[in-house]
Design a protein around this motif. Structure first.
Motif, PDB file in Angstrom:
ATOM      1  N   GLN A   1      -4.183   2.106 -10.974  1.00  0.00           N
ATOM      2  CA  GLN A   1      -4.018   2.500  -9.582  1.00  0.00           C
ATOM      3  C   GLN A   1      -2.982   3.606  -9.424  1.00  0.00           C
ATOM      4  O   GLN A   1      -3.061   4.416  -8.516  1.00  0.00           O
TER       5      GLN A   1
ATOM      6  N   GLN B   1       0.823  -1.202   0.000  1.00  0.00           N
ATOM      7  CA  GLN B   1       0.000   0.000   0.000  1.00  0.00           C
ATOM      8  C   GLN B   1       0.865   1.262   0.000  1.00  0.00           C
ATOM      9  O   GLN B   1       0.564   2.245  -0.679  1.00  0.00           O
TER      10      GLN B   1
ATOM     11  N   ARG C   1      -6.438   2.465   2.431  1.00  0.00           N
ATOM     12  CA  ARG C   1      -6.876   1.079   2.603  1.00  0.00           C
ATOM     13  C   ARG C   1      -8.207   0.841   1.885  1.00  0.00           C
ATOM     14  O   ARG C   1      -8.400  -0.181   1.225  1.00  0.00           O
ATOM     15  N   ALA C   2      -9.121   1.795   2.029  1.00  0.00           N
ATOM     16  CA  ALA C   2     -10.421   1.641   1.363  1.00  0.00           C
ATOM     17  C   ALA C   2     -10.249   1.589  -0.152  1.00  0.00           C
ATOM     18  O   ALA C   2     -10.894   0.790  -0.838  1.00  0.00           O
ATOM     19  N   ALA C   3      -9.360   2.459  -0.683  1.00  0.00           N
ATOM     20  CA  ALA C   3      -9.130   2.471  -2.123  1.00  0.00           C
ATOM     21  C   ALA C   3      -8.529   1.163  -2.608  1.00  0.00           C
ATOM     22  O   ALA C   3      -8.732   0.760  -3.765  1.00  0.00           O
ATOM     23  N   ALA C   4      -7.781   0.499  -1.725  1.00  0.00           N
ATOM     24  CA  ALA C   4      -7.162  -0.772  -2.086  1.00  0.00           C
ATOM     25  C   ALA C   4      -8.073  -1.959  -1.811  1.00  0.00           C
ATOM     26  O   ALA C   4      -7.676  -3.112  -2.002  1.00  0.00           O
ATOM     27  N   GLY C   5      -9.295  -1.706  -1.356  1.00  0.00           N
ATOM     28  CA  GLY C   5     -10.238  -2.786  -1.091  1.00  0.00           C
ATOM     29  C   GLY C   5     -10.058  -3.448   0.254  1.00  0.00           C
ATOM     30  O   GLY C   5     -10.611  -4.539   0.481  1.00  0.00           O
ATOM     31  N   LEU C   6      -9.295  -2.818   1.166  1.00  0.00           N
ATOM     32  CA  LEU C   6      -9.081  -3.394   2.491  1.00  0.00           C
ATOM     33  C   LEU C   6     -10.148  -2.894   3.466  1.00  0.00           C
ATOM     34  O   LEU C   6     -10.684  -1.799   3.313  1.00  0.00           O
ATOM     35  N   LYS C   7     -10.410  -3.700   4.467  1.00  0.00           N
ATOM     36  CA  LYS C   7     -11.383  -3.319   5.481  1.00  0.00           C
ATOM     37  C   LYS C   7     -10.776  -2.292   6.428  1.00  0.00           C
ATOM     38  O   LYS C   7      -9.573  -2.261   6.651  1.00  0.00           O
ATOM     39  N   ASN C   8     -11.638  -1.463   6.981  1.00  0.00           N
ATOM     40  CA  ASN C   8     -11.216  -0.463   7.962  1.00  0.00           C
ATOM     41  C   ASN C   8     -12.098  -0.548   9.195  1.00  0.00           C
ATOM     42  O   ASN C   8     -13.321  -0.721   9.076  1.00  0.00           O
TER      43      ASN C   8
END
Length: 397
Positions: free
Chosen positions: A125, A77, A172-179
């Motif tokens: 990206q 990231q 993180r959200a842009a990368a599809g990760l949970k927050n």
């Protein structure tokens, strides 16, 4: 977009901001190193800029060291964010210093292409929008204004930590990760005149730039603005204030005043419901004395959990208060020297029970202006310097 503002706004998100900034300026130097305007803009000598360009010349074919280090540490990231940052730097450098220059554009494209090939993410990206990013300029200016405030080091650090947290969660959200759910609401504690309202206004600008809230306006109120005189009316009055603050920040000064009112709990219950119902478009900041705010936060079981971040505003030191006094004077085209008697007088006034920190300096300045005007009353031809200078006798009663 301004190159320095962009770099200043973005580099704090990386673990080594100094190296990130140096590599960013080095990349720009490869493109623009022989332009005197760039050296003058940076405040460096042409030789210093040339040294940067020599250091980074290989980046046309080899990824910059910090990008390689992040990749080696498998910080995907950070790699994506840093790659995007450097690509945007090359674009900003061309637009600001060499619009339409084909050689500069070729050099910028070569560096950007190397970065894009190296970073283990897709081109989509990496590619930022080519249009100037007003959000970054606004964020950089707001953070600069925060940093320029006298003192408040602990508060500044907390605000910058909030900015970094928001940036990382957005990445993180842009990368599809949970927050995890992170509250943006804040509690400001400190004595009167310690800058709570001023910082709240800057936070509004920061949150707007980061798109935490849509427009970032600040609605200031206190207990009297939320409470009505009859049962049921307080909920309506508080709801009206919440509605007016939507899209920005509702700032409640001396919020513990609600605890001293017969209908204050009704207002607090309405606030809790309001921040829950409007998570995406409302930020609540409550402020007041430290001990009283502790009592306020326990008034409703859901209040403390929605306001988990407390920022402490320390009292100013005597030297900081003198800086504030001098800055107020300068902002109004006056000048006050650093006479030791001023520090002594400020130190003595700090011992008074109702001392108001920066507010006292504003009052001191206004009184000094009146005394100066009276002192100059018999001079027929007053010079500019005489109109500007406030003497120690003007400032001290």
């Amino acid at each position: 977009m301004d190159l320095k503002q962009y770099i200043a706004a973005m580099t704090p998100m990386f673990d080594d901001p100094d190296t990130a900034a140096r590599e960013a300026f080095s990349a720009a130097a490869v493109i623009l190193g022989d332009r005197p305007a760039y050296a003058k803009y940076l405040g460096w000598s042409p030789a210093e800029v040339a040294a940067l360009a020599t250091h980074a010349a290989s980046w046309r074919t080899t990824a910059p060291p910090m990008l390689r280090r992040l990749a080696a540490a498998q910080l995907s990231q950070q790699v994506a964010a840093y790659a995007q940052f450097l690509v945007q730097v090359t674009r900003v450098a061309c637009v600001q210093f060499a619009p339409g220059d084909q050689q500069a554009e070729r050099d910028a494209s070569a560096i950007a292409a190397t970065i894009t090939r190296f970073a283990p993410v897709s081109n989509s990206q990496l590619e930022p929008a080519p249009a100037p990013d007003e959000q970054v300029e606004d964020l950089g200016q707001a953070l600069d204004d925060l940093e320029r405030l006298v003192g408040l080091e602990a508060a500044k650090r907390e605000i910058n930590e909030q900015v970094q947290l928001i940036r990382i969660t957005q990445m993180r959200a842009a990368a599809g990760l949970k927050n995890p759910t992170v509250s943006r609401h804040l509690v400001f504690v400190g004595n009167p005149g310690t800058g709570k309202t001023t910082v709240a206004r800057i936070v509004g600008r920061i949150y707007k730039a980061l798109k935490v809230v849509p427009d970032g306006h600040l609605l200031e109120t206190d207990a009297s603005g939320l409470v009505a005189g009859y049962v049921g009316q307080t909920a309506l009055k508080t709801a009206e204030q919440i509605q007016a603050a939507l899209g920005g920040i509702l700032f409640i000064d001396e919020a513990y005043g609600l605890m001293r009112n017969d209908f204050g709990l009704e207002a607090i219950d309405t606030l809790v419901k309001g921040v829950e119902d409007h998570r995406a478009d409302l930020v609540l900041i409550v402020a007041g004395y430290t001990s009283e705010m502790g009592e306020f936060l326990t008034a409703n079981p859901g209040l403390a959990s929605r306001l988990p971040t407390t920022i402490t505003f320390e009292d100013y030191s005597a030297s900081e208060l003198l800086q504030i006094l001098q800055r107020i004077a300068a902002d109004n085209d006056y000048s006050i020297g650093a006479d030791p008697r001023l520090i002594e007088a400020i130190t003595a006034s700090m011992a008074e029970p109702a001392f108001g920190n920066a507010r006292e300096m504003r009052n001191l300045f206004e009184a000094a202006v009146r005394r100066q005007a009276w002192r100059l009353r018999e001079i027929s031809d007053v010079s500019v310097d005489q109109m500007r200078i406030l003497t120690v006798d003007d400032v001290l009663p």
